[in-house]
Motif scaffolding. Structure first.
Motif, PDB file in Angstrom:
ATOM      1  N   UNK A 122     -28.091 -22.224  -9.858  1.00  8.89           N
ATOM      2  CA  UNK A 122     -29.381 -21.789 -10.400  1.00  8.89           C
ATOM      3  C   UNK A 122     -29.180 -20.768 -11.519  1.00  8.89           C
ATOM      4  N   UNK A 123     -28.293 -19.784 -11.301  1.00 12.68           N
ATOM      5  CA  UNK A 123     -28.055 -18.753 -12.324  1.00 12.68           C
ATOM      6  C   UNK A 123     -27.475 -19.367 -13.592  1.00 12.68           C
ATOM      7  N   UNK A 124     -26.512 -20.274 -13.445  1.00  9.53           N
ATOM      8  CA  UNK A 124     -25.908 -20.913 -14.619  1.00  9.53           C
ATOM      9  C   UNK A 124     -26.960 -21.674 -15.414  1.00  9.53           C
ATOM     10  N   UNK A 125     -27.832 -22.413 -14.718  1.00 13.50           N
ATOM     11  CA  UNK A 125     -28.864 -23.196 -15.403  1.00 13.50           C
ATOM     12  C   UNK A 125     -29.886 -22.289 -16.088  1.00 13.50           C
ATOM     13  N   UNK A 126     -30.342 -21.265 -15.387  1.00 15.69           N
ATOM     14  CA  UNK A 126     -31.367 -20.377 -15.954  1.00 15.69           C
ATOM     15  C   UNK A 126     -30.823 -19.631 -17.165  1.00 15.69           C
ATOM     16  N   UNK A 127     -29.636 -19.052 -17.042  1.00 17.54           N
ATOM     17  CA  UNK A 127     -29.064 -18.285 -18.156  1.00 17.54           C
ATOM     18  C   UNK A 127     -28.789 -19.199 -19.349  1.00 17.54           C
ATOM     19  N   UNK A 128     -28.316 -20.414 -19.092  1.00 17.58           N
ATOM     20  CA  UNK A 128     -28.013 -21.344 -20.182  1.00 17.58           C
ATOM     21  C   UNK A 128     -29.275 -21.808 -20.906  1.00 17.58           C
ATOM     22  N   UNK A 129     -30.394 -21.911 -20.193  1.00 18.39           N
ATOM     23  CA  UNK A 129     -31.606 -22.489 -20.781  1.00 18.39           C
ATOM     24  C   UNK A 129     -32.607 -21.466 -21.307  1.00 18.39           C
ATOM     25  N   UNK A 130     -32.553 -20.225 -20.830  1.00 14.37           N
ATOM     26  CA  UNK A 130     -33.561 -19.239 -21.190  1.00 14.37           C
ATOM     27  C   UNK A 130     -33.498 -18.932 -22.693  1.00 14.37           C
ATOM     28  N   UNK A 131     -34.667 -18.844 -23.324  1.00 17.67           N
ATOM     29  CA  UNK A 131     -34.868 -18.478 -24.726  1.00 17.67           C
ATOM     30  C   UNK A 131     -34.282 -19.474 -25.726  1.00 17.67           C
ATOM     31  N   UNK A 132     -34.036 -20.712 -25.307  1.00 13.22           N
ATOM     32  CA  UNK A 132     -33.497 -21.705 -26.243  1.00 13.22           C
ATOM     33  C   UNK A 132     -34.456 -21.977 -27.395  1.00 13.22           C
ATOM     34  N   UNK A 133     -35.758 -21.973 -27.099  1.00 13.84           N
ATOM     35  CA  UNK A 133     -36.732 -22.200 -28.174  1.00 13.84           C
ATOM     36  C   UNK A 133     -36.639 -21.112 -29.230  1.00 13.84           C
ATOM     37  N   UNK A 134     -36.462 -19.880 -28.792  1.00 12.17           N
ATOM     38  CA  UNK A 134     -36.345 -18.754 -29.728  1.00 12.17           C
ATOM     39  C   UNK A 134     -35.087 -18.904 -30.588  1.00 12.17           C
ATOM     40  N   UNK A 135     -33.965 -19.219 -29.940  1.00 10.35           N
ATOM     41  CA  UNK A 135     -32.728 -19.424 -30.695  1.00 10.35           C
ATOM     42  C   UNK A 135     -32.898 -20.558 -31.707  1.00 10.35           C
ATOM     43  N   UNK A 136     -33.504 -21.663 -31.284  1.00  8.91           N
ATOM     44  CA  UNK A 136     -33.693 -22.820 -32.171  1.00  8.91           C
ATOM     45  C   UNK A 136     -34.588 -22.467 -33.351  1.00  8.91           C
ATOM     46  N   UNK A 137     -35.679 -21.738 -33.078  1.00  4.69           N
ATOM     47  CA  UNK A 137     -36.598 -21.356 -34.156  1.00  4.69           C
ATOM     48  C   UNK A 137     -35.904 -20.440 -35.156  1.00  4.69           C
ATOM     49  N   UNK A 138     -35.137 -19.470 -34.668  1.00  2.44           N
ATOM     50  CA  UNK A 138     -34.417 -18.566 -35.563  1.00  2.44           C
ATOM     51  C   UNK A 138     -33.354 -19.328 -36.357  1.00  2.44           C
ATOM     52  N   UNK A 139     -32.700 -20.296 -35.726  1.00  7.02           N
ATOM     53  CA  UNK A 139     -31.677 -21.082 -36.411  1.00  7.02           C
ATOM     54  C   UNK A 139     -32.287 -21.940 -37.513  1.00  7.02           C
ATOM     55  N   UNK A 140     -33.435 -22.546 -37.239  1.00  6.08           N
ATOM     56  CA  UNK A 140     -34.094 -23.384 -38.247  1.00  6.08           C
ATOM     57  C   UNK A 140     -34.540 -22.569 -39.457  1.00  6.08           C
ATOM     58  N   UNK A 141     -34.924 -21.314 -39.210  1.00  6.52           N
ATOM     59  CA  UNK A 141     -35.431 -20.453 -40.287  1.00  6.52           C
ATOM     60  C   UNK A 141     -34.332 -19.597 -40.915  1.00  6.52           C
ATOM     61  N   UNK A 142     -33.072 -19.847 -40.571  1.00  6.59           N
ATOM     62  CA  UNK A 142     -31.978 -19.016 -41.082  1.00  6.59           C
ATOM     63  C   UNK A 142     -31.893 -19.090 -42.602  1.00  6.59           C
TER      64      UNK A 142
END
Length: 194
Positions: free
Chosen positions: A55-75
């Motif tokens: 559960x911890x591995x899945x939650x930590x790996x998935x949390x805030x992915x949308x934020x990372x993706x949005x920041x990456x697209x706008x880099x």
């Protein structure tokens, strides 16, 4: 630093910096934690720990992915005046900034073994695994875009972390060969000269 430039740290390096310390603290705490039988017994403690690890591995790996993706697209492209931080400096800053939290988490994991053996240690190891998985995902994102992602050092938290926190307004990007870390934040293997 040159006029108009910023100090930049690799996003994937900052994410990956906590993976190894959390993993090793968790593994050692879980190993020592199986020695006492605890209130629940070893079998239940290890099974609960295995569930917490997943559960911890899945939650930590998935949390805030949308934020990372949005920041990456706008880099935006990094300026020639920006100073790229070495991988070792970013890792050292993260680990120094989190050393007391790591020590406290390790001590708590050891202490909780008298109640539920190995469970908290496996939870810590799961968090470390989740950070490694998130860094790998960032590496795939960087390879797909053929650009490395960087964040301004002054936008990171005081402890050297949170590369997608509220203070981060945008990422910068460079070519895939910039810096001393490969996509995903691992050490770059030096290619043989041709």
């Amino acid at each position: 630093m040159a006029r108009g430039g910023q100090g930049l740290a690799r996003v994937a390096v900052v994410v990956r910096a906590g993976a190894a310390p959390l993993w090793w603290c968790g593994v050692v705490a879980a190993g020592v934690g199986v020695l006492p039988s605890g209130f629940t017994g070893r079998r239940i403690g290890v099974m609960a720990g295995a569930a917490l690890f997943i559960v911890a591995a899945a939650v930590v790996a998935l949390v805030r992915r949308k934020r990372y993706s949005a920041l990456a697209r706008a880099a935006v492209r990094a300026s020639k005046h920006d100073v790229l931080q070495d991988r070792s400096v970013a890792v050292r800053n993260w680990r120094r900034g989190h050393r007391w939290w790591l020590l406290l988490a390790f001590a708590a994991a050891l202490g909780s073994a008298f109640a539920v053996p190995a469970a908290a240690g496996l939870l810590l190891a799961g968090c470390g695994t989740g950070l490694r998985l998130k860094a790998s995902w960032l590496g795939r994102l960087e390879r797909a875009e053929d650009a490395l992602l960087w964040v301004r050092v002054d936008w990171l938290a005081g402890n050297g972390g949170r590369p997608a926190g509220k203070a981060v307004k945008s990422y910068r990007s460079t070519g895939i060969a910039a810096g001393d870390a490969a996509p995903g934040g691992a050490r770059r293997r030096t290619a043989a000269l041709v």
